[in-house]
Design a protein around this motif. Sequence first.
Motif, PDB file in Angstrom:
ATOM      1  N   ASP A   1       0.833  -1.207   0.000  1.00  0.00           N
ATOM      2  CA  ASP A   1       0.000   0.000   0.000  1.00  0.00           C
ATOM      3  C   ASP A   1       0.865   1.252   0.000  1.00  0.00           C
ATOM      4  N   GLN A   2       0.417   2.256  -0.730  1.00  0.00           N
ATOM      5  CA  GLN A   2       1.039   3.575  -0.703  1.00  0.00           C
ATOM      6  C   GLN A   2       0.181   4.453   0.190  1.00  0.00           C
ATOM      7  N   ASN A   3       0.685   4.733   1.380  1.00  0.00           N
ATOM      8  CA  ASN A   3      -0.113   5.399   2.394  1.00  0.00           C
ATOM      9  C   ASN A   3       0.767   6.381   3.156  1.00  0.00           C
ATOM     10  N   GLY A   4       0.407   7.649   3.101  1.00  0.00           N
ATOM     11  CA  GLY A   4       1.242   8.663   3.731  1.00  0.00           C
ATOM     12  C   GLY A   4       2.511   8.922   2.949  1.00  0.00           C
ATOM     13  N   CYS A   5       2.447   8.667   1.654  1.00  0.00           N
ATOM     14  CA  CYS A   5       3.591   8.870   0.747  1.00  0.00           C
ATOM     15  C   CYS A   5       4.795   8.031   1.144  1.00  0.00           C
ATOM     16  N   HIS A   6       4.529   6.840   1.650  1.00  0.00           N
ATOM     17  CA  HIS A   6       5.581   5.819   1.779  1.00  0.00           C
ATOM     18  C   HIS A   6       4.916   4.455   1.653  1.00  0.00           C
ATOM     19  N   TYR A   7       5.751   3.456   1.344  1.00  0.00           N
ATOM     20  CA  TYR A   7       5.233   2.114   1.115  1.00  0.00           C
ATOM     21  C   TYR A   7       5.007   1.410   2.454  1.00  0.00           C
ATOM     22  N   ARG A   8       3.889   0.699   2.545  1.00  0.00           N
ATOM     23  CA  ARG A   8       3.583  -0.123   3.702  1.00  0.00           C
ATOM     24  C   ARG A   8       3.192  -1.515   3.222  1.00  0.00           C
ATOM     25  N   PRO A   9       3.920  -2.565   3.627  1.00  0.00           N
ATOM     26  CA  PRO A   9       5.110  -2.533   4.480  1.00  0.00           C
ATOM     27  C   PRO A   9       6.364  -2.100   3.717  1.00  0.00           C
ATOM     28  N   HIS A  10       7.390  -1.794   4.480  1.00  0.00           N
ATOM     29  CA  HIS A  10       8.653  -1.365   3.877  1.00  0.00           C
ATOM     30  C   HIS A  10       9.395  -2.548   3.260  1.00  0.00           C
ATOM     31  N   VAL A  11       9.299  -3.711   3.891  1.00  0.00           N
ATOM     32  CA  VAL A  11       9.911  -4.954   3.389  1.00  0.00           C
ATOM     33  C   VAL A  11       8.851  -6.038   3.453  1.00  0.00           C
ATOM     34  N   LEU A  12       8.734  -6.821   2.404  1.00  0.00           N
ATOM     35  CA  LEU A  12       7.739  -7.890   2.379  1.00  0.00           C
ATOM     36  C   LEU A  12       8.264  -9.076   1.585  1.00  0.00           C
ATOM     37  N   GLY A  13       7.615 -10.217   1.781  1.00  0.00           N
ATOM     38  CA  GLY A  13       7.965 -11.430   1.050  1.00  0.00           C
ATOM     39  C   GLY A  13       6.782 -11.956   0.272  1.00  0.00           C
ATOM     40  N   ILE A  14       7.080 -12.660  -0.810  1.00  0.00           N
ATOM     41  CA  ILE A  14       6.036 -13.199  -1.670  1.00  0.00           C
ATOM     42  C   ILE A  14       6.592 -14.419  -2.382  1.00  0.00           C
ATOM     43  N   MET A  15       5.730 -15.357  -2.748  1.00  0.00           N
ATOM     44  CA  MET A  15       6.171 -16.527  -3.505  1.00  0.00           C
ATOM     45  C   MET A  15       6.093 -16.246  -5.004  1.00  0.00           C
ATOM     46  N   THR A  16       6.869 -16.995  -5.759  1.00  0.00           N
ATOM     47  CA  THR A  16       6.802 -16.862  -7.207  1.00  0.00           C
ATOM     48  C   THR A  16       5.374 -17.151  -7.680  1.00  0.00           C
ATOM     49  N   ASN A  17       4.920 -16.326  -8.602  1.00  0.00           N
ATOM     50  CA  ASN A  17       3.591 -16.435  -9.214  1.00  0.00           C
ATOM     51  C   ASN A  17       2.439 -16.105  -8.249  1.00  0.00           C
ATOM     52  N   GLN A  18       2.755 -15.693  -7.032  1.00  0.00           N
ATOM     53  CA  GLN A  18       1.716 -15.218  -6.125  1.00  0.00           C
ATOM     54  C   GLN A  18       1.356 -13.788  -6.484  1.00  0.00           C
ATOM     55  N   LYS A  19       0.100 -13.446  -6.361  1.00  0.00           N
ATOM     56  CA  LYS A  19      -0.364 -12.137  -6.785  1.00  0.00           C
ATOM     57  C   LYS A  19       0.079 -11.040  -5.808  1.00  0.00           C
ATOM     58  N   LEU A  20       0.628  -9.970  -6.360  1.00  0.00           N
ATOM     59  CA  LEU A  20       0.967  -8.772  -5.605  1.00  0.00           C
ATOM     60  C   LEU A  20      -0.055  -7.696  -5.951  1.00  0.00           C
ATOM     61  N   SER A  21      -0.749  -7.195  -4.926  1.00  0.00           N
ATOM     62  CA  SER A  21      -1.770  -6.171  -5.123  1.00  0.00           C
ATOM     63  C   SER A  21      -1.244  -4.843  -4.596  1.00  0.00           C
TER      64      SER A  21
END
Length: 290
Positions: free
Chosen positions: A127-147
Amino acid sequence: MKKQTKVWLVLSVALSLMALGSACGNKSGDTNTPDTSTTASKTYSGAKGTVAGVIAYNGTPPAPKKIDTSADPVCGQKNPNLSTEETVVKDGKLANTFVYIKDGTTTDGTKIGDYTWPTPSSAVTLDQNGCHYRPHVLGIMTNQKLSITNSDPTQHNIHPQPKNNPEWNQTQPNGAPPIEKTFARAEILVPVKCNQHPWMKAYIGVLKHPFFSVSAEDGTFTIAGVPAGTYTVAAWREGGATGTEKTMQVTVPANGSGKADFAFGEAAAAAAQPGLEMMPVLDVPMIRKQ
């Protein structure tokens, strides 16, 4: 009779050569023969445990710097205390550290990468909230959807800069629907920036398995559902050109927990240095007596 004998002789030689060629073509080194020696990936069904630990920061952390948002007054109005997030330390504990299983084997000797892990059906949100990314660091699996969502009353421009995956750059106005993307290849870590707000940064760890976590504000993390075995566990934090990564070997017992405590910071780096530095050997020419 002589002509017939010659014909039969020629046919016999030709058939022998064809048989020899066929035999050679069936050798394992023949590139035209399908390779059936590769074992298919399998699903793990044995005992599981966890990897847990704390990320410490030794020494005095650098103070966060206030970000000048005058280029976009909307950012200043919504988040007047916006500051840098490179090093977030509370009570000597470091947040935003990406911890993951780098490699290793289960108790039966199978490599963790030889198993197939199902792609989660749920999306991971950036999420872009308060003009910074939330979360700052995140993990995801290959082919998993990023929203990717925009919760700000201003326009953003999302620009991931991967090395193993295609790079893309897309504008997202306020009120626009989420941008949905996937990463086909594993990568540690993908930096994300906003072309309209250059101070905005995030990092995405992409893995083929689900065994990763990000340290919380108190520095703690837990990786659940890890197959029993012995692994190289890595901890990555931002800083420098490509970040800093440390590793350690951890054994995960069946239905138990393996411990993985890491330390970053100036004091941790100084402790890793030898007490005395070795001087380079000088090649001094010998002076011969005449």
